[in-house]
Scaffold this motif. Sequence first.
Motif, PDB file in Angstrom:
ATOM      1  N   GLU A  47       0.861  -1.197   0.000  1.00 13.70           N
ATOM      2  CA  GLU A  47       0.000   0.000   0.000  1.00 13.70           C
ATOM      3  C   GLU A  47       0.896   1.246   0.000  1.00 13.70           C
ATOM      4  O   GLU A  47       1.971   1.227   0.610  1.00 13.70           O
ATOM      5  CB  GLU A  47      -0.831  -0.021   1.293  1.00 13.70           C
ATOM      6  N   PHE A  53       4.798   6.398   4.837  1.00  8.18           N
ATOM      7  CA  PHE A  53       3.384   6.316   5.220  1.00  8.18           C
ATOM      8  C   PHE A  53       2.990   7.637   5.909  1.00  8.18           C
ATOM      9  O   PHE A  53       3.011   7.763   7.126  1.00  8.18           O
ATOM     10  CB  PHE A  53       3.141   5.110   6.132  1.00  8.18           C
ATOM     11  N   LYS A 127      -9.472   2.306  -1.829  1.00 11.17           N
ATOM     12  CA  LYS A 127      -9.657   1.721  -0.490  1.00 11.17           C
ATOM     13  C   LYS A 127     -10.971   2.158   0.153  1.00 11.17           C
ATOM     14  O   LYS A 127     -11.271   3.364   0.217  1.00 11.17           O
ATOM     15  CB  LYS A 127      -8.470   2.132   0.392  1.00 11.17           C
ATOM     16  N   PRO A 131      -8.970   3.266   8.082  1.00 17.17           N
ATOM     17  CA  PRO A 131      -8.872   3.203   9.539  1.00 17.17           C
ATOM     18  C   PRO A 131      -8.383   4.522  10.137  1.00 17.17           C
ATOM     19  O   PRO A 131      -8.056   5.469   9.416  1.00 17.17           O
ATOM     20  CB  PRO A 131      -7.831   2.095   9.747  1.00 17.17           C
ATOM     21  N   GLY A 132      -8.320   4.533  11.463  1.00 12.93           N
ATOM     22  CA  GLY A 132      -7.732   5.675  12.157  1.00 12.93           C
ATOM     23  C   GLY A 132      -8.756   6.754  12.450  1.00 12.93           C
ATOM     24  O   GLY A 132      -9.903   6.474  12.772  1.00 12.93           O
ATOM     25  N   HIS A 144      -2.718   8.336  12.901  1.00 13.69           N
ATOM     26  CA  HIS A 144      -3.138   7.452  11.788  1.00 13.69           C
ATOM     27  C   HIS A 144      -4.313   8.144  11.097  1.00 13.69           C
ATOM     28  O   HIS A 144      -5.487   7.786  11.287  1.00 13.69           O
ATOM     29  CB  HIS A 144      -3.513   6.045  12.272  1.00 13.69           C
ATOM     30  N   GLU A 146      -5.751   8.480   8.144  1.00  9.50           N
ATOM     31  CA  GLU A 146      -6.334   8.115   6.834  1.00  9.50           C
ATOM     32  C   GLU A 146      -7.727   8.712   6.654  1.00  9.50           C
ATOM     33  O   GLU A 146      -8.126   9.066   5.544  1.00  9.50           O
ATOM     34  CB  GLU A 146      -6.390   6.598   6.679  1.00  9.50           C
ATOM     35  N   CYS A 172      -4.847  -2.893   2.675  1.00  5.03           N
ATOM     36  CA  CYS A 172      -4.525  -2.887   4.105  1.00  5.03           C
ATOM     37  C   CYS A 172      -5.695  -3.197   5.029  1.00  5.03           C
ATOM     38  O   CYS A 172      -6.088  -4.341   5.161  1.00  5.03           O
ATOM     39  CB  CYS A 172      -3.839  -1.591   4.500  1.00  5.03           C
ATOM     40  N   ASN A 173      -6.310  -2.173   5.640  1.00  5.37           N
ATOM     41  CA  ASN A 173      -7.344  -2.437   6.640  1.00  5.37           C
ATOM     42  C   ASN A 173      -8.516  -3.239   6.074  1.00  5.37           C
ATOM     43  O   ASN A 173      -9.175  -3.996   6.804  1.00  5.37           O
ATOM     44  CB  ASN A 173      -7.840  -1.114   7.251  1.00  5.37           C
ATOM     45  N   ARG A 175      -8.358  -5.864   4.616  1.00  5.72           N
ATOM     46  CA  ARG A 175      -8.120  -7.303   4.753  1.00  5.72           C
ATOM     47  C   ARG A 175      -8.680  -7.867   6.050  1.00  5.72           C
ATOM     48  O   ARG A 175      -8.770  -9.081   6.209  1.00  5.72           O
ATOM     49  CB  ARG A 175      -6.616  -7.621   4.658  1.00  5.72           C
ATOM     50  N   ARG A 176      -9.028  -6.984   6.985  1.00  2.00           N
ATOM     51  CA  ARG A 176      -9.543  -7.458   8.283  1.00  2.00           C
ATOM     52  C   ARG A 176     -11.044  -7.684   8.256  1.00  2.00           C
ATOM     53  O   ARG A 176     -11.618  -8.157   9.238  1.00  2.00           O
ATOM     54  CB  ARG A 176      -9.204  -6.425   9.373  1.00  2.00           C
ATOM     55  N   ASN A 197       0.399  -1.277   5.269  1.00  2.00           N
ATOM     56  CA  ASN A 197       1.315  -0.573   6.189  1.00  2.00           C
ATOM     57  C   ASN A 197       0.666  -0.715   7.558  1.00  2.00           C
ATOM     58  O   ASN A 197      -0.321  -0.028   7.847  1.00  2.00           O
ATOM     59  CB  ASN A 197       1.384   0.922   5.889  1.00  2.00           C
ATOM     60  N   THR A 198       1.183  -1.582   8.385  1.00  2.00           N
ATOM     61  CA  THR A 198       0.536  -1.842   9.675  1.00  2.00           C
ATOM     62  C   THR A 198       1.490  -1.552  10.824  1.00  2.00           C
ATOM     63  O   THR A 198       2.419  -2.337  11.081  1.00  2.00           O
ATOM     64  CB  THR A 198       0.045  -3.307   9.739  1.00  2.00           C
ATOM     65  N   PRO A 199       1.286  -0.419  11.518  1.00  2.00           N
ATOM     66  CA  PRO A 199       2.116  -0.159  12.695  1.00  2.00           C
ATOM     67  C   PRO A 199       1.896  -1.255  13.736  1.00  2.00           C
ATOM     68  O   PRO A 199       0.763  -1.679  13.957  1.00  2.00           O
ATOM     69  CB  PRO A 199       1.580   1.190  13.216  1.00  2.00           C
ATOM     70  N   ASN A 202      -0.815   0.018  18.143  1.00  2.00           N
ATOM     71  CA  ASN A 202      -2.042   0.777  17.875  1.00  2.00           C
ATOM     72  C   ASN A 202      -2.412   1.492  19.170  1.00  2.00           C
ATOM     73  O   ASN A 202      -2.875   0.859  20.119  1.00  2.00           O
ATOM     74  CB  ASN A 202      -3.169  -0.160  17.417  1.00  2.00           C
TER      75      ASN A 202
HETATM   76  N1  CDT Z   1      -2.829   1.209   6.529  1.00  2.00           N
HETATM   77  C1  CDT Z   1      -3.749   0.594   7.289  1.00  2.00           C
HETATM   78  O1  CDT Z   1      -4.908   0.452   6.892  1.00  2.00           O
HETATM   79  N2  CDT Z   1      -3.336   0.184   8.499  1.00  2.00           N
HETATM   80  C2  CDT Z   1      -4.248  -0.377   9.456  1.00  2.00           C
HETATM   81  C3  CDT Z   1      -3.844   0.037  10.830  1.00  2.00           C
HETATM   82  C4  CDT Z   1      -4.968  -0.136  11.750  1.00  2.00           C
HETATM   83  S1  CDT Z   1      -4.735   0.638  13.269  1.00  2.00           S
HETATM   84  C5  CDT Z   1      -5.184   2.248  12.989  1.00  2.00           C
HETATM   85  C6  CDT Z   1      -4.336  -1.889   9.401  1.00  2.00           C
HETATM   86  O2  CDT Z   1      -5.465  -2.394   9.505  1.00  2.00           O
HETATM   87  O3  CDT Z   1      -3.340  -2.584   9.301  1.00  2.00           O
END
Ligand code: CDT
Length: 311
Positions: A47, A53, A127, A131-132, A144, A146, A172-173, A175-176, A197-199, A202
């Motif tokens: 991403e 990022f 997208k 998130p964030g 965060h 976004e 990214c997000n 996928r959850r 890009n996943t820190p 959180n």
């Molecule tokens: N880039 C991205 O979507 N990152 C989110 C971080 C979630 S925590 C704010 C993720 O789901 O990996």
Amino acid sequence: MARIVTVGAAQLGPIARSEGRAEVVERLVALMRQARTHGCDLVVFPELALTTFFPRWFMEDQAEIDTFFERAMPGPETQPLFDAARELGVGFYIGYAELTEQDGRTRHFNTSILVDKQGEIVGKYRKIHLPGHAEHEPYRPFQHLEKRYFETGDMGWPVVRAFGGLMGMCICNDRRWPETYRVMGLQGVEMVMVGYNTPRHNPPSPEHDSLSDFHNHLVMQSAAYQNGTWVIGVAKAGVEEGCELIGGSVIIAPSGEIVAKCVTMGDELAVARCDLDMGISYKNTIFNFAAHREPQHYGMIVERKGAIIEK
Ligand code: CDT
């Protein structure tokens, strides 16, 4: 007869804020050249793969924010990616920040494209799950933002015919969320590509930090199995501007098994020969949607946004 697509999960290490597009594109082309030597048809990049990022910083000056966005794709700095695709015969998925004039106004999206071996864009996605947060939250060690910098995507989840199969994208997000994959599953998707890009940290839920890698694989492996599809998940990894991003880029078979995985936190290619026909037995048996889904009981999924607890 097998339908093999050889795929490279092209993980990136950190991109510094000072790193220019040209430097990043050189790294991407180097991975494409590696992929060629391994016989890849397609590489999947992360991403927002052209810059650092940037949603980790609160910015108010729109001109500054817009420096992280692409006004054209390909543009002068990204053209070498398309030239490399054509020269090497290697297609690619890449995520980038898209700035476009649409409906008479300037729009900002977190976008991905799929480019074929001729260097032509054959698919595009914006997208949906951003998130964030939208406002500055000073308690966080990094932001965060976004929800501040991007609009929700307006394309749904299209599935396109390319590379001999039915290809889908998310970012990214996305996928959850099981809805992401099921919308593509209902179009028969055979390979889902997702950059992230996943820190690791959180700030609102530090108790999840030690589970970040587990959750990353959990959601993609279950989605692959439940939809009988390949899932290619690719990270921007490592410590970027003081913020640790998880790695763990993977190629996941329709069985839910990880068949290739990156093991570093830097630029790295993981390769697998993916037989698109491998999803057929899942789609025809345990997850035969036409035979076994009961959509008359699924209405709440689209009618209700948040949970409502009956008294
Ligand atoms: N880039 C991205 O979507 N990152 C989110 C971080 C979630 S925590 C704010 C993720 O789901 O990996």
